[in-house]
Design an enzyme around this catalytic site. Structure first.
Site, PDB file in Angstrom:
ATOM      1  N   SER A  69     -16.459  48.517 118.625  1.00  0.00           N
ATOM      2  CA  SER A  69     -17.654  48.206 117.851  1.00  0.00           C
ATOM      3  C   SER A  69     -18.188  49.390 117.045  1.00  0.00           C
ATOM      4  O   SER A  69     -19.065  49.222 116.197  1.00  0.00           O
ATOM      5  CB  SER A  69     -18.758  47.713 118.806  1.00  0.00           C
ATOM      6  OG  SER A  69     -19.149  48.749 119.711  1.00  0.00           O
TER       7      SER A  69
ATOM      8  N   LYS B  30     -24.219  56.031 115.563  1.00  0.00           N
ATOM      9  CA  LYS B  30     -24.089  54.580 115.653  1.00  0.00           C
ATOM     10  C   LYS B  30     -25.475  53.960 115.833  1.00  0.00           C
ATOM     11  O   LYS B  30     -26.333  54.519 116.533  1.00  0.00           O
ATOM     12  CB  LYS B  30     -23.171  54.239 116.833  1.00  0.00           C
ATOM     13  CG  LYS B  30     -22.801  52.776 116.982  1.00  0.00           C
ATOM     14  CD  LYS B  30     -21.827  52.616 118.149  1.00  0.00           C
ATOM     15  CE  LYS B  30     -21.435  51.179 118.414  1.00  0.00           C
ATOM     16  NZ  LYS B  30     -20.495  51.068 119.558  1.00  0.00           N
TER      17      LYS B  30
ATOM     18  N   SER C  87     -14.555  50.692 122.314  1.00  0.00           N
ATOM     19  CA  SER C  87     -15.345  50.783 121.092  1.00  0.00           C
ATOM     20  C   SER C  87     -15.345  52.145 120.411  1.00  0.00           C
ATOM     21  O   SER C  87     -15.869  52.278 119.301  1.00  0.00           O
ATOM     22  CB  SER C  87     -16.793  50.361 121.372  1.00  0.00           C
ATOM     23  OG  SER C  87     -16.856  48.975 121.621  1.00  0.00           O
TER      24      SER C  87
END
Length: 538
Positions: free
Chosen positions: A213, A130, A237
């Site tokens: 996210s 990420k 997330s």
């Protein structure tokens, strides 16, 4: 899409920026990715041949390596080709590592020389991180924002360093909801300024929500653009994108994995964990990234006591459900749209859990659950605002080089480049509220006390009094309950709505309960085998 995105970045900033150095920085990164992807998309002709890479597990890939059916270079070339083919549609990847093929060649050489550790685990396996997880290489770490493009991190994030030590190949950076969904209340899941036009797309139903996210991490593994990935979670997330993209997500106990070098929201809740296609893959990644890190010494030192001797893979047991006590809370967790197929699917799964030897304790209630789900009443939002400002300022000050050095600088950057960061459309209300805080004062201390009380009198009390090994809920609604207490959870594919959108099942437990959760999640996965590849429906 990477090529197209970087061209768009360069064009947009030239229109708006008065800074020649900023233009040059954008242009240099554009050239890196243009060269890489022109080479990748035009030159890669690899086919799967006799070996099917798509949907292959880590165990499958390692077996293929040992049997000389595949090598790491071919594997990386395959994933780069898939990124070229699919990323304009899905927007799951922000950058590809220019050194990925070099790392693959290095892994192949080590394997041919039978170097220690080269024949198992993550050695030679590509992974996406990420874009809030720092890597000290040619990749950017930006949380999806142009404000951090070109910043230089002092070192690899703790988890990135552990992945390199395990021999994993850092394939690139996955897209995300910008600033891990903590800039604005209005931005859609999967959107970031650096992610290109529009938001990231769910590979099962392109118009569907990918959640966030860690959107790109889940999208990329679901669509076979990478073998495994890393996400981060503060509140949902990892668990939510895994649920929405038919992936497996492990949200570890806070401190089990280092947060050093990860762009923060709050150290009280932040955690780093895997998002993969199978429970076993997620566990192999977890084994590689857990443990003490002197750059996150307090949290990782305290949580190290939870790491079992011999690691987590030993808990991948087909009969892992046998004898487990699983609690079911229906209030707030079993509310589905009218006509949904999910209620029937989950009742069927509950029966499967019983048939596999689990004891289900049904119709439980978490005390004050209405308050827990209201971040204003619980105090979660107030605490996070103050903690975010303190933590982000500390992260930015430690950077070797950066266009911004504080939250105030980021806010000013967004105002200056408001078109690029879409401030008019999505605003930055959370940033502004966080900047208005002034440390941990009386209000924040009261919020933290309230959160501790909610944990103690709610989830913890429920688990202890009912002697539960885990709580099981549809979807990712349990995420907030787990988040405010730093508790672990695992999401496993469980069902598909009538329109094709995936839906997960979540198993959550007390701190350090990962061994039991892995047994439960793996047992459920092997009993049901729900996951199927995406069809990219409109």
């Amino acid at each position: 899409m990477l090529l197209r995105t970087m061209e768009l970045e360069h064009h947009s900033i030239q229109l708006k920026s008065n800074s020649n150095s900023f233009q040059m920085r954008i242009h240099s990164f554009s050239l890196i990715l243009v060269a890489l992807l022109l080479c990748g998309c035009n030159a890669i002709t690899l086919s799967a041949n006799a070996y099917s890479i798509r949907e292959a597990t880590v165990h499958d890939l390692q077996t293929a390596f040992r049997q000389n059916q595949l090598n790491s270079r071919q594997l990386v070339e395959f994933y780069i080709r898939e990124i070229c083919r699919l990323n304009s549609l899905l927007k799951g990847v922000i950058e590809v590592n220019p050194d990925a093929l070099y790392q693959a060649d290095k892994a192949d050489h080590e394997r041919s020389a039978s170097a220690p550790g080269s024949l198992f685990g993550l050695h030679g396996i590509p992974i996406l991180l990420k874009d809030n997880i720092a890597t000290k290489d040619k990749l950017n770490t930006t949380a999806g924002s142009f404000a951090l493009l070109g910043s230089v991190v002092p070192r690899d994030a703790g988890v990135a360093a552990k992945l390199r030590k395990a021999g994993a190949i850092i394939l690139g950076k996955a897209s995300l909801s910008e600033w891990a969904n903590f800039r604005s209340l209005m931005a859609p899941n999967g959107w970031s300024a650096r992610g290109g036009l529009g938001k990231a797309s769910n590979p099962y139903v392109l118009s569907g929500d990918p959640c966030g996210s860690s959107s790109g991490s889940a999208i990329s593994v679901a669509a076979n653009m990478v073998a495994v990935s890393l996400g981060t979670e503060t509140d949902g997330s990892i668990l939510c994108p895994a649920s929405f993209n038919a992936a497996v997500g492990i949200k570890p106990t806070v401190g089990l994995t280092s947060r050093a070098g990860v762009i923060p929201i709050t150290p009280r809740q932040d955690t780093v964990g895997p998002i993969c296609r199978t429970v076993s893959d997620a566990v192999y990644v977890l084994d590689a990234i857990v443990g003490y890190d002197y750059n996150d010494a307090k949290a990782t030192g305290e949580a190290s006591k939870y790491i079992p001797c011999g690691g987590y893979a030993q808990f991948l047991k087909v009969d892992g459900l046998k004898g487990k006590r699983l609690g079911i809370v229906r209030d707030h967790f079993s509310q589905f749209p009218h006509g949904s197929v999910l209620p029937q699917a989950f009742e069927y799964h509950f029966q499967t859990l019983r048939e596999r030897g689990a004891v289900l304790v049904d119709h439980l209630e978490i005390a004050n659950i209405d308050v827990v789900f209201d971040s204003t009443l619980s105090g979660e939002y107030a605490a996070m605002l103050a903690e975010f400002k303190l933590s982000l300022n500390a992260y930015l000050k430690e950077l070797v080089a950066s266009p911004v050095r504080s939250l105030a600088d980021v806010i000013a950057f967004n105002q200056k480049f408001s078109d690029l960061e879409m401030i008019k459309e999505f605003r930055q209300d959370i940033f502004l509220a966080a900047e208005a805080t002034n440390g941990i004062g009386d209000a924040e201390k009261q919020a933290l006390l309230n959160l501790a009380r909610l944990n103690r009198d709610g989830f913890e009390k429920l688990m202890v009094e009912n002697k539960l090994d885990a709580l099981v809920t549809p979807g990712a609604n349990l995420a907030t309950v787990l988040a405010i207490g730093g508790f672990p959870g695992i999401s496993v594919p469980a069902a598909y709505e009538s329109n094709g959108l995936p839906f997960g099942i979540c198993f959550g437990g007390l701190k350090g309960s990962e061994p039991k959760l892995i047994e439960i999640a793996y047992g459920f996965e092997q009993a049901t085998k729900i996951r199927k590849p995406p069809k990219f429906l409109p």
